[in-house]
Design a protein around this motif. Structure first.
Motif, PDB file in Angstrom:
ATOM      1  N   LYS A  34      19.582  48.088  30.750  1.00 26.78           N
ATOM      2  CA  LYS A  34      18.637  47.355  31.737  1.00 26.78           C
ATOM      3  C   LYS A  34      18.544  48.084  33.057  1.00 26.78           C
ATOM      4  O   LYS A  34      17.378  48.230  33.362  1.00 26.78           O
ATOM      5  N   ARG A  62      18.909  51.493  33.187  1.00 27.07           N
ATOM      6  CA  ARG A  62      18.352  52.564  32.589  1.00 27.07           C
ATOM      7  C   ARG A  62      19.509  53.519  33.136  1.00 27.07           C
ATOM      8  O   ARG A  62      19.169  54.846  33.180  1.00 27.07           O
ATOM      9  N   PHE A 114      45.876  40.533  40.111  1.00 32.66           N
ATOM     10  CA  PHE A 114      45.097  40.162  41.151  1.00 32.66           C
ATOM     11  C   PHE A 114      43.831  40.683  41.445  1.00 32.66           C
ATOM     12  O   PHE A 114      43.504  41.803  41.249  1.00 32.66           O
ATOM     13  N   PHE A 116      39.839  39.716  43.796  1.00 33.16           N
ATOM     14  CA  PHE A 116      39.426  38.976  45.043  1.00 33.16           C
ATOM     15  C   PHE A 116      38.829  37.792  44.735  1.00 33.16           C
ATOM     16  O   PHE A 116      39.154  36.890  45.371  1.00 33.16           O
ATOM     17  N   ARG A 117      38.028  37.630  43.604  1.00 34.35           N
ATOM     18  CA  ARG A 117      37.340  36.430  43.033  1.00 34.35           C
ATOM     19  C   ARG A 117      37.639  36.418  41.676  1.00 34.35           C
ATOM     20  O   ARG A 117      37.963  37.312  40.914  1.00 34.35           O
ATOM     21  N   VAL A 118      37.344  34.938  41.263  1.00 32.90           N
ATOM     22  CA  VAL A 118      38.021  34.664  39.977  1.00 32.90           C
ATOM     23  C   VAL A 118      37.111  35.518  38.791  1.00 32.90           C
ATOM     24  O   VAL A 118      37.704  35.882  37.772  1.00 32.90           O
ATOM     25  N   PHE A 119      35.890  35.914  39.032  1.00 32.27           N
ATOM     26  CA  PHE A 119      35.263  36.806  37.875  1.00 32.27           C
ATOM     27  C   PHE A 119      35.471  38.113  37.897  1.00 32.27           C
ATOM     28  O   PHE A 119      34.793  38.812  37.424  1.00 32.27           O
ATOM     29  N   ASP A 120      36.171  38.547  39.124  1.00 31.83           N
ATOM     30  CA  ASP A 120      36.289  40.016  39.573  1.00 31.83           C
ATOM     31  C   ASP A 120      37.105  40.777  38.536  1.00 31.83           C
ATOM     32  O   ASP A 120      37.929  40.105  37.936  1.00 31.83           O
ATOM     33  N   ARG A 170      42.943  52.594  52.080  1.00 37.78           N
ATOM     34  CA  ARG A 170      43.221  51.015  52.097  1.00 37.78           C
ATOM     35  C   ARG A 170      43.418  50.534  50.703  1.00 37.78           C
ATOM     36  O   ARG A 170      44.389  49.850  50.296  1.00 37.78           O
ATOM     37  N   GLN A 191      46.552  51.709  49.140  1.00 36.71           N
ATOM     38  CA  GLN A 191      47.607  51.096  49.723  1.00 36.71           C
ATOM     39  C   GLN A 191      48.126  49.622  49.409  1.00 36.71           C
ATOM     40  O   GLN A 191      49.049  49.244  49.167  1.00 36.71           O
ATOM     41  N   PHE A 192      46.736  48.887  49.296  1.00 35.38           N
ATOM     42  CA  PHE A 192      46.797  47.647  48.740  1.00 35.38           C
ATOM     43  C   PHE A 192      47.285  47.766  47.369  1.00 35.38           C
ATOM     44  O   PHE A 192      48.141  46.749  47.007  1.00 35.38           O
ATOM     45  N   GLU A 241      50.991  47.807  47.225  1.00 37.39           N
ATOM     46  CA  GLU A 241      51.923  46.640  47.598  1.00 37.39           C
ATOM     47  C   GLU A 241      51.669  45.600  46.661  1.00 37.39           C
ATOM     48  O   GLU A 241      52.672  44.975  46.304  1.00 37.39           O
ATOM     49  N   LEU A 242      50.524  45.600  46.030  1.00 32.24           N
ATOM     50  CA  LEU A 242      50.417  44.580  44.762  1.00 32.24           C
ATOM     51  C   LEU A 242      51.377  44.872  43.612  1.00 32.24           C
ATOM     52  O   LEU A 242      51.945  43.782  43.134  1.00 32.24           O
ATOM     53  N   THR A 281      54.560  43.322  44.467  1.00 30.33           N
ATOM     54  CA  THR A 281      54.542  41.672  44.280  1.00 30.33           C
ATOM     55  C   THR A 281      54.606  41.379  42.980  1.00 30.33           C
ATOM     56  O   THR A 281      55.092  40.350  42.502  1.00 30.33           O
TER      57      THR A 281
END
Lengths: 818, 290
Positions: B40, B42, B184, B186-190, B265, B268-269, B272-273, B276
């Motif tokens: 779509k 192109r 992890f 950010f948002r549920v569909f990401d 960033r 680094q995130f 850390e993730l 966790t």
């Protein structure tokens, strides 16, 4: 039996007339318009943020299906630049296309019109373009440096130079004295993000020129018919009565459709050239790049306090990023700062502003219009001051706010607050969230934070001396009523709330009232729908028109019934003698007399039953010292957030969110509740995710809904703690205040304060994303700081960390930028 | 979109021939959830598109004699989500049911996710952690390779221009003593910022023999924390509580994303993730019923 028609609709949650079409998919938006012979235009947009370019469109002209190609160079001298008609900038700095230099990615370079969309897209690919890239400047505080690349070297600004296209200045009271006598000074630099309107219905238009009548009709997804009409006609040098602007269903705007756009001019030129309807609807990527974004601000704020917590002064140097070009950018600073200072009647105010261009997306109007930005800074500083003074954040606010029982009140900044319940809103929110308990018994990684905000209800923009809306009503010959208005509904429920007002005044059935589609050729002149003005300003015009119409109707009835007009009442679709509600004359008959049986009319009565009213708010122009009452009345509210931060991921959950608002007399509680929820959602997006992220060359990395982190339904907390404490406006005849934006202003600061309470991390930049939160938590642990500022205390932060590093305002001290 | 020739073969042999005949520019389309977006805009302009949606055997779910689970490459996430799986296979349903949004899950396929080879979208991590076998067909015949060999370290897959991924074979439901997956976003569909799977096998005595700890989103292909996983070998699952979990998690993070390279960033995130999420997976694996 006598029926009681006193049961009024104003104040009731009448279900929205608009919703059936929206929910069943039968509403027709701009991209749904199909016209015989319609052809399709597409725009070639810059892939560079700052570059000179050379263009060769000769191949495109020969492509299959192509009917026209436009470039900037060929329009010079034929089409007038715009941008100077409606604001105090003397520079017409907007044009249909860049001519030989682009200043932001996505800027219009050329356009093609063809028989089909795909032929137009193919032809765009056949345009040969050569860029000669220039250095870019993306941040406002870099754009004011002497060695910054210049965006518009050929423009002479009245109050600015270089990339500074306007300045702002407020001088109220004696700030030096306030500083010298202060017991506490708190200072912090805050920055805020760019945010998109992100209306699901994209910007777009269909231009249709009728060469027989010489009438250009522009169907456009816009918030303002007449602003578009007047600027478009001026740009094309057409008579304004030969340009007609019509809005189809507009799937929201949030401020992002409150101006003229290049695509509207381009489609109009193509239609004038071809004599055919031209469709030009922007893609999502185009809307992100040119559909305007919230102006980003850097605010260097100092606040002065006495020991007891009383605010004695506010000093601020704001540098605003208005992107590569900006229609409303300077107004955002003026109005947002003035109104954003409420609810505190600060006696000494000293503000300087530099409003600058950068090689980023154009800055425009967006829900809140500068207030979320200043609220983000000021309401966090209130918490910082409370902490320094050992006061509760609720208390320090309570002793400083304007109170309902002081009203009407004029603040040192000039705002005339006719009524408010902001003090009660604060008390109610504190009670509902269980503030004192949550502060006293704090749980790890949980916190509560508050913010107070007041919001203008419409506005006399310093740029143009007007704040009006108008309504025309016609009682039709079957007793129905048609409302004509040029203020476009795009979610405010005009067809519903205007009909509630008309129904109450005329006694006509709600279902018999229809709002005509907005069309500049038959609607009275109004400024449009923005600035939370519909209910108060348009609603007042509607009430006035309805009262005028009622007077005319009653005059006919009094004549026919041979009674005194004062003995008549309206209700149940008729005019009747008081106490005899099942008798009288039907509106249908009276309307019939007015046009078909004119011998029945009172002597000298001018036939037909129409009435028009225009309401211009009793507001001030801005004074040279920045003061003035720009808004007819002030809505407001208190927000308190209760959040939990996941120390493993940085994810923030909103456990509870309380909103208590003063919207004055509410015409339709259902609509107002929806406005507050939507307003909150926009604030939530600004607080926690939405941002315009650029690479080092100025390419926008967030131009899709996948990358642009607008909140999803799953990110929104239950908004069941939503309350109204009405303080009816005494300036607006019906008592109503604007609802559209008071839900947005306080959100970022309420969440920022809650996050700081939960974690000890004080965010000074937006948005507060999980990655920033987690890294701040880790760095806070490493550093051992009790209060950790993000990003100020991060090791890799390269901005000014403290007051001594702050830049100084660039304007000369003696000048007034007025 | 730009014009292309579209084929909808009804059988695998026909599909193999079409791909061989039309050459390297040909794009295969299963659910179309990635390719259609690219067409779509192109961004992709293939001369030929071959749809796999009408080939019945590509969307079948069945079991081999040894209990291995055979999933046709064009099986949708929605089908997997609804399937009545047992043992660790239930994680396949859970992962498929928590990917992107509902319309993508209804159309998107596991084979499409594998061939798109974006480790942020969970499927590659699942395949590598579970040591799935990828059954690949072409006009030259059928063959199968390990999932780890399917994903190219530089990104994309190791499929040849004439190859079609036909089937994915997951090991039997009882193979893993423990299986865990987490991510992890950010948002549920990401897309996931980091996703991770831990698959553990044990011997008769209950001692760990293999612990495969795999991360997605870090590199162009799934990242295996081999050394960190090896530290678990020889340990009883129920003795996990005594392990230095945080230390192992830190080792895993350093192994797949050395802190010296985490200069942005985002990096680094992620670093850390990983700690966790790994801590969570290890704790979960050691818990009763993990």
């Amino acid at each position: 039996m006598d029926v009681d028609y006193a049961n009024k609709l104003v104040g009731q949650s009448v279900p929205r007339t608009e919703d059936l079409a929206l929910l069943t998919g039968t509403a027709r938006y701009i991209d749904d318009i199909r016209m015989p012979g319609m052809i399709y235009a597409k725009v070639l947009r810059s892939t560079h943020a700052h570059a000179h370019f050379k263009l060769d469109v000769s191949r495109a002209r020969t492509m299959p299906g192509v009917l026209g190609v436009l470039t900037g160079a060929e329009l010079v001298g034929k089409v007038k630049p715009w941008g100077d008609l409606m604001q105090d900038l003397l520079v017409g700095d907007h044009f249909a296309f860049a001519i030989d230099k682009v200043c932001y990615e996505g800027q219009e370079i050329a356009a093609v019109v063809a028989e089909t969309k795909y032929q137009a897209m193919d032809a765009l690919e056949a345009i040969d373009i050569e860029y000669d890239p220039l250095p870019v400047v993306l941040e406002a505080d870099k754009a004011i440096l002497p060695d910054a690349p210049l965006l518009h070297p050929n423009f002479n600004y009245e109050f600015g130079e270089g990339n500074i296209f306007d300045r702002y200045r407020v001088r109220i009271g004696d700030i030096e004295r306030a500083e010298a006598e202060a017991d506490l000074v708190v200072r912090q630099r805050f920055s805020s993000n760019r945010q998109a309107g992100a209306a699901l219905d994209p910007h777009g238009c269909v231009a249709s020129y009728d060469s027989f009548s010489g009438m250009l009709t522009l169907y456009s997804s816009t918030q303002s018919l007449f602003m578009v009409r007047d600027v478009l006609a001026d740009s094309l040098q057409l008579a304004r009565n030969r340009v007609r602007v019509v809005a189809p269903e507009v799937g929201a705007g949030f401020g992002s459709k409150a101006q003229v756009f290049a695509h509207e001019v381009i489609a109009s030129i193509f239609s004038l050239q071809t004599g055919r309807p031209v469709h030009l609807v922007l893609s999502r990527a185009e809307v992100f790049r040119v559909g305007t974004a919230r102006n980003g601000q850097i605010r260097h704020v100092e606040m002065f306090f006495k020991k007891d917590g009383k605010i004695t002064g506010y000093r601020d140097y704001v540098i605003q990023n208005s992107g590569g070009s900006s229609y409303w950018g300077n107004q955002v600073v003026h109005i947002g700062t003035n109104v954003g200072m409420l609810p505190y009647p600060v006696p000494n105010i000293h503000i300087d502003g530099d409003i600058v261009h950068t090689n980023t997306a154009p800055g425009g109007a967006l829900r809140g219009f500068g207030i979320p930005q200043i609220n983000w800074a000021k309401e966090q500083l209130m918490d910082i001051a409370a902490s320094e003074l050992g006061l509760d954040p609720a208390h320090i606010r309570d002793i400083n706010i304007v109170r309902g029982d002081q009203c009407p009140l004029v603040t040192p900044f000039g705002q005339k607050v006719d009524t408010t319940s902001i003090d009660s809103c604060l008390a109610k929110a504190v009670e509902v969230i269980g503030w004192h308990d949550k502060r006293a018994n704090k749980r790890p990684y949980e916190g509560v934070g508050m913010s107070l905000g007041m919001k203008y209800t419409s506005c006399r923009h310093p740029s143009f001396d007007t704040d009006l809306s108008a309504i025309r009503l016609r009682l039709e010959t079957d007793g129905t009523v048609t409302i004509f208005s040029s203020d476009v509904n795009h979610g405010q429920g005009h067809a519903t709330f205007l009909a509630q007002i008309v129904s109450d005044v005329l006694g006509v059935g709600f279902e018999k009232i229809v709002l005509a589609p907005p069309d500049s050729s038959n609607a009275p002149f109004g400024l449009g729908t923005y600035a939370s003005r519909a209910a108060a300003v348009l609603g007042t015009a509607c009430r006035m028109a309805a009262e005028r119409l009622r007077e005319k109707i009653v005059a006919i009835a009094a004549h026919v019934l041979e009674v005194d007009a004062g003995d008549l009442e309206a209700g149940g679709d008729r005019i009747y003698v008081k106490g005899l509600s099942n008798t009288g004359l039907y509106l249908e008959n009276l309307a019939g007399y007015s046009v078909y049986r004119t011998h029945q009319l009172p002597p000298g009565f001018e036939p037909t039953l129409e009435a028009t009213a225009t309401y211009d708010t009793p507001t001030d122009r801005e004074a040279p010292d920045g003061s003035g009452n720009f808004s007819v009345t002030y809505a407001g509210g208190c927000h308190i957030a209760h959040v939990r931060v996941d120390p493993g991921t940085g994810h923030i959950t909103i456990l509870d969110y309380v909103m208590v608002h003063d919207t004055g007399t509410v015409i339709n509680p259902l609509i107002v509740e929806g406005q507050h929820q939507g307003g909150f959602l926009m604030g939530l997006g600004m607080a926690f995710g939405e941002d315009y992220v650029y690479d080092s060359e100025g390419h926008l990395l967030t131009a899709t809904f996948a990358e642009y982190k607008a909140p999803l339904a799953t990110d929104v907390p239950e908004l069941h703690h939503l309350f109204e404490i009405p303080a009816p406006s005494t300036t607006i005849p019906g008592g109503q205040k604007g609802a559209g934006e008071s839900g947005t202003g306080p959100v970022c600061a309420a969440l920022g304060n809650a996050v700081a309470h939960a974690t000890g991390v004080r965010f000074t930049t937006l948005p507060i994303t999980a990655d920033r939160m987690l890294l701040a938590l880790r760095e806070k642990e490493r550093s051992g700081l009790e209060i950790f500022r993000y990003p100020d205390d991060m090791p890799d932060y390269d901005g000014p960390r403290g007051y001594e590093d702050w830049p100084k305002p660039t304007g000369g001290e003696g000048e007034m930028f007025f | 979109m730009t014009p292309f020739t579209y084929f909808q073969p009804a059988g695998l042999e026909e599909a193999f021939s079409l791909v061989a005949e039309h050459g390297p520019g040909t794009r295969l389309m299963a659910g179309g959830q990635s390719l259609l977006l690219a067409l779509k805009e192109r961004l992709a302009r293939p001369p030929t598109v071959v749809s796999l949606s009408r080939i019945p055997e590509l969307s079948a779910i069945s079991y081999a004699e040894d209990g291995s689970l055979e999933v046709g490459a064009a099986t949708t996430y929605a089908q997997l989500q609804k399937a009545a799986f047992t043992g660790w296979h239930r994680h396949i349903s859970a992962i498929a049911g928590n990917l992107a949004d509902r319309s993508v899950r209804s159309m998107g396929t596991i084979g499409g996710g594998a061939c798109q080879a974006d480790p942020r979208y969970d499927v590659p991590t699942l395949l590598v952690a579970s040591a799935a076998r990828m059954v690949i067909g072409s006009i030259d015949g059928m063959r199968s390779i390990d999932a780890a060999a399917f994903f190219s370290p530089a990104g994309g897959t190791t499929l040849g221009p004439r190859d079609i991924l036909c089937r994915i074979v997951f090991p039997p439901a009882g193979v893993f003593a423990s299986f865990g997956f987490d991510k992890f976003r950010f948002r549920v569909f990401d897309a996931a910022v980091v996703n991770a799977a831990l698959a553990v096998t044990t011997d008769e005595a209950g001692r760990i023999t293999i612990a495969r700890l795999v991360f997605g989103g870090i590199a162009a292909c799934p990242s295996v924390a081999g050394a960190a996983g090896a530290r678990l070998c020889g340990v009883q699952l129920n003795e996990f509580a005594s392990l230095p979990v945080a230390d192992i998690a830190a080792q895993a993070s350093e192994e797949v994303l050395p802190i010296a390279t985490a200069t942005t960033r985002h990096r680094q995130f992620q670093s850390e993730l990983i700690k966790t999420i790994t801590t969570g997976l290890l704790t979960q694996a050691g818990a009763p019923g993990g």
